[in-house]
Design a protein around this motif. Structure first.
Motif, PDB file in Angstrom:
ATOM      1  N   ARG A  75      16.287   4.619 -31.844  1.00  0.00           N
ATOM      2  CA  ARG A  75      16.746   4.806 -30.453  1.00  0.00           C
ATOM      3  C   ARG A  75      15.956   3.929 -29.489  1.00  0.00           C
ATOM      4  N   SER A  76      14.698   3.732 -29.783  1.00  0.00           N
ATOM      5  CA  SER A  76      13.866   2.857 -28.956  1.00  0.00           C
ATOM      6  C   SER A  76      14.349   1.409 -29.062  1.00  0.00           C
ATOM      7  N   ILE A  77      14.716   1.009 -30.255  1.00  0.00           N
ATOM      8  CA  ILE A  77      15.262  -0.340 -30.454  1.00  0.00           C
ATOM      9  C   ILE A  77      16.556  -0.482 -29.654  1.00  0.00           C
ATOM     10  N   ARG A  78      17.392   0.551 -29.691  1.00  0.00           N
ATOM     11  CA  ARG A  78      18.650   0.528 -28.923  1.00  0.00           C
ATOM     12  C   ARG A  78      18.355   0.373 -27.435  1.00  0.00           C
ATOM     13  N   ARG A  79      17.410   1.180 -26.939  1.00  0.00           N
ATOM     14  CA  ARG A  79      17.059   1.134 -25.513  1.00  0.00           C
ATOM     15  C   ARG A  79      16.608  -0.268 -25.111  1.00  0.00           C
ATOM     16  N   ASP A  80      15.750  -0.874 -25.914  1.00  0.00           N
ATOM     17  CA  ASP A  80      15.263  -2.220 -25.610  1.00  0.00           C
ATOM     18  C   ASP A  80      16.407  -3.238 -25.592  1.00  0.00           C
ATOM     19  N   ALA A  81      17.321  -3.122 -26.566  1.00  0.00           N
ATOM     20  CA  ALA A  81      18.449  -4.059 -26.639  1.00  0.00           C
ATOM     21  C   ALA A  81      19.362  -3.897 -25.423  1.00  0.00           C
ATOM     22  N   VAL A  82      19.632  -2.653 -25.036  1.00  0.00           N
ATOM     23  CA  VAL A  82      20.501  -2.403 -23.871  1.00  0.00           C
ATOM     24  C   VAL A  82      19.831  -2.939 -22.598  1.00  0.00           C
TER      25      VAL A  82
END
Length: 187
Positions: A130-137
């Motif tokens: 989820r942290s990776i998703r947040r960074d990508a967004v």
């Protein structure tokens, strides 16, 4: 598409997260002797912390026995100390040349503790995804703010990143369920 690189980076990071989860779960014993159980143990080899598998041959001659044959007989004491200091809860026995680890039968209570540990490890992996998703967004939003992409591109990229995240969370759940089943089914 300028957001493709962001999505690819997120995918690579999420795959690495799943690889780490698999490695962590391999270290959780399920009652059967598995040489990978000792992968995290490091031994002081002439002043250098060295992985155990780099200084000894590790085998499982019986279902609940691990055998460690150090390449240097002087290492027996150091290897025994490293195993005792680890969080495995195993007591090594040695004859001066070979170290044997007897894996005790898992009690129902211990199986439940291991299952909780598996779930905790899986949850940490989900948080990482989820942290990776947040960074990508955030990267995509920054591109939109800088007028590098259109609003439609931003929406498509965010949807793709969310689909990637959902698929990886599903994979983590599957990996976790398999390990829990392995722990609870061992006789």
């Amino acid at each position: 598409m300028p957001t493709k690189k962001i999505q690819d980076n997120a995918k690579i990071k999420m795959e690495k997260t799943k690889d780490v989860l698999r490695a962590d779960l391999m270290a959780i014993r399920a009652g059967r002797a598995n040489p990978q159980l000792l992968d995290r143990i490091t031994v002081d080899y002439y002043g250098t912390p060295t992985p155990l598998k780099s200084v000894a041959n590790i085998s499982a001659p019986e279902p609940r026995v691990l055998q460690i044959n150090p390449w240097d007989a002087k290492m027996v004491k150091d290897i025994s100390k490293a195993i005792l200091a680890s969080d495995l809860g195993l007591t090594p026995s040695n004859d001066g040349k070979v170290i044997r680890l007897m894996l005790p039968e898992l009690t129902e209570e211990r199986r439940k503790e291991l299952t909780k540990l598996v779930r905790k490890t899986a949850e940490e992996s989900k948080v990482a995804v989820r942290s990776i998703r947040r960074d990508a967004v955030e990267q995509v939003k920054k591109m939109k703010k800088n007028s590098e992409i259109t609003e439609d591109d931003q929406k498509r990229a965010e949807e793709a990143i969310q689909k990637l995240t959902d698929a990886n969370i599903k994979d983590i759940d599957k990996i976790t369920a398999e390990k829990e089943k392995e722990i609870m089914d061992v006789k």
